[in-house]
Design an enzyme around this catalytic site. Sequence first.
Site, short mmCIF file in Angstrom:
data_model
loop_
_atom_site.label_atom_id
_atom_site.label_comp_id
_atom_site.label_asym_id
_atom_site.label_seq_id
_atom_site.Cartn_x
_atom_site.Cartn_y
_atom_site.Cartn_z
N CYS A 76 0.93 -1.28 -0.03
CA CYS A 76 0.07 0.06 0.07
C CYS A 76 0.84 1.31 0.18
CB CYS A 76 -0.82 -0.06 1.18
SG CYS A 76 -1.97 1.46 1.43
N CYS B 13 0.08 3.27 3.64
CA CYS B 13 0.87 2.76 4.79
C CYS B 13 1.89 1.40 5.14
CB CYS B 13 -0.35 2.50 5.69
SG CYS B 13 -1.36 0.62 5.24
N CYS C 156 -7.15 -0.99 1.36
CA CYS C 156 -6.29 -1.62 2.30
C CYS C 156 -7.05 -1.60 3.47
CB CYS C 156 -5.21 -0.60 2.19
SG CYS C 156 -3.79 -0.96 3.57
N CYS D 219 -5.35 1.05 6.36
CA CYS D 219 -5.56 2.23 6.56
C CYS D 219 -6.82 2.88 5.66
CB CYS D 219 -4.37 3.07 5.82
SG CYS D 219 -4.10 2.83 4.00
N CYS E 135 -8.86 -5.35 -9.99
CA CYS E 135 -8.34 -4.15 -10.92
C CYS E 135 -8.11 -3.12 -10.05
CB CYS E 135 -9.66 -3.87 -11.65
SG CYS E 135 -9.56 -2.69 -13.01
#
Length: 198
Positions: A81, A84, A130, A133, A155
């Site tokens: 991510c 984070c 995510c 976060c 996607c």
Amino acid sequence: MKLRLALLSTLVAAICIVNAEDKPKTDSKNMPKPEVVKTEEDWKKLLTLEQFEVTRMRGTERPNGAAYAEFEKQGEGTYYCVCCGAELFTSKEKFHSGCGWPSFYDSSKAKGVLEKVDNSHGMRRVETVCKRCDAHLGHVFEGEGFKTPTDRRFCINGVALKFVPQGGEAPKLLEIASDAVQQKKDEVAKEGGLEPKK
């Protein structure tokens, strides 16, 4: 007339049953709270404008853009991510779908990616975020006929990902900062005879 009323009642009951069975596995009321919570201003300091628009404002990058061209060239490694640092996908699940955005057939860690119903833009889709976060990553689609082990296509917006080649060092996880965490740190510091940080 009574027959029509009976048929209408049966139809309404059937629709209610279908809708009840069609509820997402994670109801918005029961969704886990993200561990990392920041203000918009704090996120803007950490991210580029495009990363902020996509991950924090639930935007979508244009297809076949620079991030996608870069994704297509990347070899073995792990995708984290961009907000984070949580692990999301690996190159093992990556495949070429031809849609113009990075595609994966599964998330590398079931605990890293959260799926939730997205009813925006007059469509019913499944958004991927995510879990750590709540960064918007993209959407997941099922049953499109891709020859993958799951027949699912995550996607994903390329700007939401940070790629680390195999053998490279994973990004440092963004520290969890909340009032509750700080209060606990202060309590532990006090018990240890230290003055809490201000």
